[in-house]
Design a protein around this motif. Sequence first.
Motif, PDB file in Angstrom:
ATOM      1  N   UNK A 189       8.881   1.177  11.086  1.00 16.03           N
ATOM      2  CA  UNK A 189       7.951   0.575  12.029  1.00 16.03           C
ATOM      3  C   UNK A 189       7.137  -0.534  11.401  1.00 16.03           C
ATOM      4  N   UNK A 190       6.059  -0.879  12.078  1.00 15.46           N
ATOM      5  CA  UNK A 190       5.181  -1.968  11.625  1.00 15.46           C
ATOM      6  C   UNK A 190       3.742  -1.616  11.952  1.00 15.46           C
ATOM      7  N   UNK A 191       2.839  -2.124  11.123  1.00 15.29           N
ATOM      8  CA  UNK A 191       1.414  -1.948  11.358  1.00 15.29           C
ATOM      9  C   UNK A 191       0.708  -3.186  10.820  1.00 15.29           C
ATOM     10  N   UNK A 192      -0.353  -3.584  11.472  1.00 18.88           N
ATOM     11  CA  UNK A 192      -1.038  -4.778  10.994  1.00 18.88           C
ATOM     12  C   UNK A 192      -2.439  -4.927  11.529  1.00 18.88           C
ATOM     13  N   UNK A 193      -3.136  -5.869  10.923  1.00 17.58           N
ATOM     14  CA  UNK A 193      -4.484  -6.233  11.331  1.00 17.58           C
ATOM     15  C   UNK A 193      -4.490  -7.701  11.744  1.00 17.58           C
ATOM     16  N   UNK A 194      -5.033  -7.984  12.925  1.00 15.86           N
ATOM     17  CA  UNK A 194      -5.262  -9.357  13.361  1.00 15.86           C
ATOM     18  C   UNK A 194      -6.732  -9.633  13.097  1.00 15.86           C
ATOM     19  N   UNK A 195      -6.981 -10.520  12.131  1.00 16.30           N
ATOM     20  CA  UNK A 195      -8.322 -10.716  11.583  1.00 16.30           C
ATOM     21  C   UNK A 195      -9.125 -11.774  12.333  1.00 16.30           C
ATOM     22  N   UNK A 196     -10.408 -11.494  12.511  1.00 21.23           N
ATOM     23  CA  UNK A 196     -11.384 -12.461  12.998  1.00 21.23           C
ATOM     24  C   UNK A 196     -12.454 -12.530  11.916  1.00 21.23           C
ATOM     25  N   UNK A 197     -12.240 -13.434  10.948  1.00 19.89           N
ATOM     26  CA  UNK A 197     -13.064 -13.476   9.739  1.00 19.89           C
ATOM     27  C   UNK A 197     -14.540 -13.735  10.020  1.00 19.89           C
ATOM     28  N   UNK A 198     -14.828 -14.646  10.940  1.00 19.55           N
ATOM     29  CA  UNK A 198     -16.239 -14.995  11.170  1.00 19.55           C
ATOM     30  C   UNK A 198     -17.047 -13.802  11.676  1.00 19.55           C
ATOM     31  N   UNK A 248       6.170  12.509  13.848  1.00 17.04           N
ATOM     32  CA  UNK A 248       6.198  12.967  12.466  1.00 17.04           C
ATOM     33  C   UNK A 248       4.911  12.645  11.716  1.00 17.04           C
ATOM     34  N   UNK A 249       3.924  12.070  12.402  1.00 13.87           N
ATOM     35  CA  UNK A 249       2.652  11.733  11.768  1.00 13.87           C
ATOM     36  C   UNK A 249       2.678  10.456  10.940  1.00 13.87           C
ATOM     37  N   UNK A 250       3.781   9.695  10.996  1.00 15.28           N
ATOM     38  CA  UNK A 250       3.884   8.477  10.186  1.00 15.28           C
ATOM     39  C   UNK A 250       2.856   7.433  10.585  1.00 15.28           C
ATOM     40  N   UNK A 251       2.643   7.274  11.882  1.00 12.34           N
ATOM     41  CA  UNK A 251       1.717   6.234  12.343  1.00 12.34           C
ATOM     42  C   UNK A 251       0.288   6.555  11.899  1.00 12.34           C
ATOM     43  N   UNK A 252      -0.117   7.805  12.034  1.00 10.49           N
ATOM     44  CA  UNK A 252      -1.456   8.203  11.600  1.00 10.49           C
ATOM     45  C   UNK A 252      -1.616   7.994  10.098  1.00 10.49           C
ATOM     46  N   UNK A 253      -0.613   8.370   9.343  1.00 11.99           N
ATOM     47  CA  UNK A 253      -0.650   8.213   7.882  1.00 11.99           C
ATOM     48  C   UNK A 253      -0.795   6.741   7.488  1.00 11.99           C
ATOM     49  N   UNK A 254      -0.010   5.890   8.138  1.00 13.78           N
ATOM     50  CA  UNK A 254      -0.077   4.455   7.848  1.00 13.78           C
ATOM     51  C   UNK A 254      -1.419   3.869   8.297  1.00 13.78           C
ATOM     52  N   UNK A 279       0.864  -1.179   0.000  1.00 14.15           N
ATOM     53  CA  UNK A 279       0.000   0.000   0.000  1.00 14.15           C
ATOM     54  C   UNK A 279       0.901   1.230   0.000  1.00 14.15           C
ATOM     55  N   UNK A 280       0.399   2.322  -0.523  1.00 14.65           N
ATOM     56  CA  UNK A 280       1.224   3.518  -0.633  1.00 14.65           C
ATOM     57  C   UNK A 280       0.482   4.730  -0.065  1.00 14.65           C
ATOM     58  N   UNK A 281       1.223   5.589   0.612  1.00 19.70           N
ATOM     59  CA  UNK A 281       0.701   6.872   1.073  1.00 19.70           C
ATOM     60  C   UNK A 281       1.586   7.956   0.457  1.00 19.70           C
ATOM     61  N   UNK A 282       1.370   9.180   0.870  1.00 21.40           N
ATOM     62  CA  UNK A 282       2.179  10.283   0.343  1.00 21.40           C
ATOM     63  C   UNK A 282       3.664  10.089   0.651  1.00 21.40           C
ATOM     64  N   UNK A 283       3.983   9.641   1.885  1.00 25.79           N
ATOM     65  CA  UNK A 283       5.386   9.528   2.296  1.00 25.79           C
ATOM     66  C   UNK A 283       5.852   8.104   2.558  1.00 25.79           C
ATOM     67  N   UNK A 284       4.920   7.145   2.509  1.00 29.87           N
ATOM     68  CA  UNK A 284       5.237   5.801   2.986  1.00 29.87           C
ATOM     69  C   UNK A 284       4.842   4.715   1.992  1.00 29.87           C
ATOM     70  N   UNK A 285       5.547   3.601   2.094  1.00 25.94           N
ATOM     71  CA  UNK A 285       5.129   2.351   1.467  1.00 25.94           C
ATOM     72  C   UNK A 285       4.882   1.373   2.603  1.00 25.94           C
ATOM     73  N   UNK A 286       3.737   0.731   2.575  1.00 28.57           N
ATOM     74  CA  UNK A 286       3.412  -0.327   3.529  1.00 28.57           C
ATOM     75  C   UNK A 286       3.503  -1.612   2.733  1.00 28.57           C
ATOM     76  N   UNK A 287       4.493  -2.421   3.038  1.00 33.93           N
ATOM     77  CA  UNK A 287       4.762  -3.616   2.241  1.00 33.93           C
ATOM     78  C   UNK A 287       4.958  -4.808   3.162  1.00 33.93           C
ATOM     79  N   UNK A 288       4.873  -6.021   2.594  1.00 35.73           N
ATOM     80  CA  UNK A 288       5.168  -7.197   3.411  1.00 35.73           C
ATOM     81  C   UNK A 288       6.614  -7.145   3.913  1.00 35.73           C
ATOM     82  N   UNK A 289       6.830  -7.687   5.089  1.00 32.30           N
ATOM     83  CA  UNK A 289       8.186  -7.793   5.627  1.00 32.30           C
ATOM     84  C   UNK A 289       8.948  -8.876   4.881  1.00 32.30           C
ATOM     85  N   UNK A 290      10.256  -8.706   4.776  1.00 33.93           N
ATOM     86  CA  UNK A 290      11.147  -9.736   4.266  1.00 33.93           C
ATOM     87  C   UNK A 290      12.185 -10.044   5.329  1.00 33.93           C
TER      88      UNK A 290
END
Length: 193
Positions: A81-90, A107-113, A7-18
């Motif tokens: 940093x890191x951000x994620x969703x822990x899903x409960x599908x049901x 710097x507002x990075x967390x809010x942006x992400x 995913x992309x924002x103005x200043x950030x890329x949110x990508x899978x970790x390697x």
Amino acid sequence: MNKQPSLRTERLILRPFGLSDANDVRRLAGERAIASVTLNIPYPYEEGMAEEWISGHQESFEKRETANFAIVRIEKEILIGAIGLMLTQEDQRAELGYWIGRPYWNNGYCTEAAKTVLRYGFIRLNLNKIHASHFKRNSASGRVMRKIGMSHEGCQKQHVKKWEFFQDLELYGILRRDYQAEQFSKKTDKDNS
């Protein structure tokens, strides 16, 4: 195989970790200041922990259990940093969690992400609710939750134990209908200006 998107924002890329991110994860998340305000980050953050954590991401994503993103500054491609969703599908809901390395605070990075991950959760994953919590003493995390449109839903007194101390958890959440109404309102305001 279902591949996790970036995913992309103005200043950030949110990508899978390697696995190549492991040293940066250990360095940033391994700071006591980060571990002290998060429930699941250990201290000390020992060798091999980051690799183990990262290694499980793809399988967990394929099982629709989690979606974890590395937060990377576009400029210089620095992991912050890191951000994620822990899903409960049901129940069509997810818990939002995040951390930002201390050199990148205020710097507002967390809010942006977090805004981008909310959109991903509601639009791409078709969630009905996204919720989050923070230790009462971590008011900065609560400010992020309010900035992204979450509402305070209550406080669980001494609900969890971190380093031998019981912690109060402040609870926040947002429903898809409220998120959509807020987005519609922003679009209408923009169209009218």
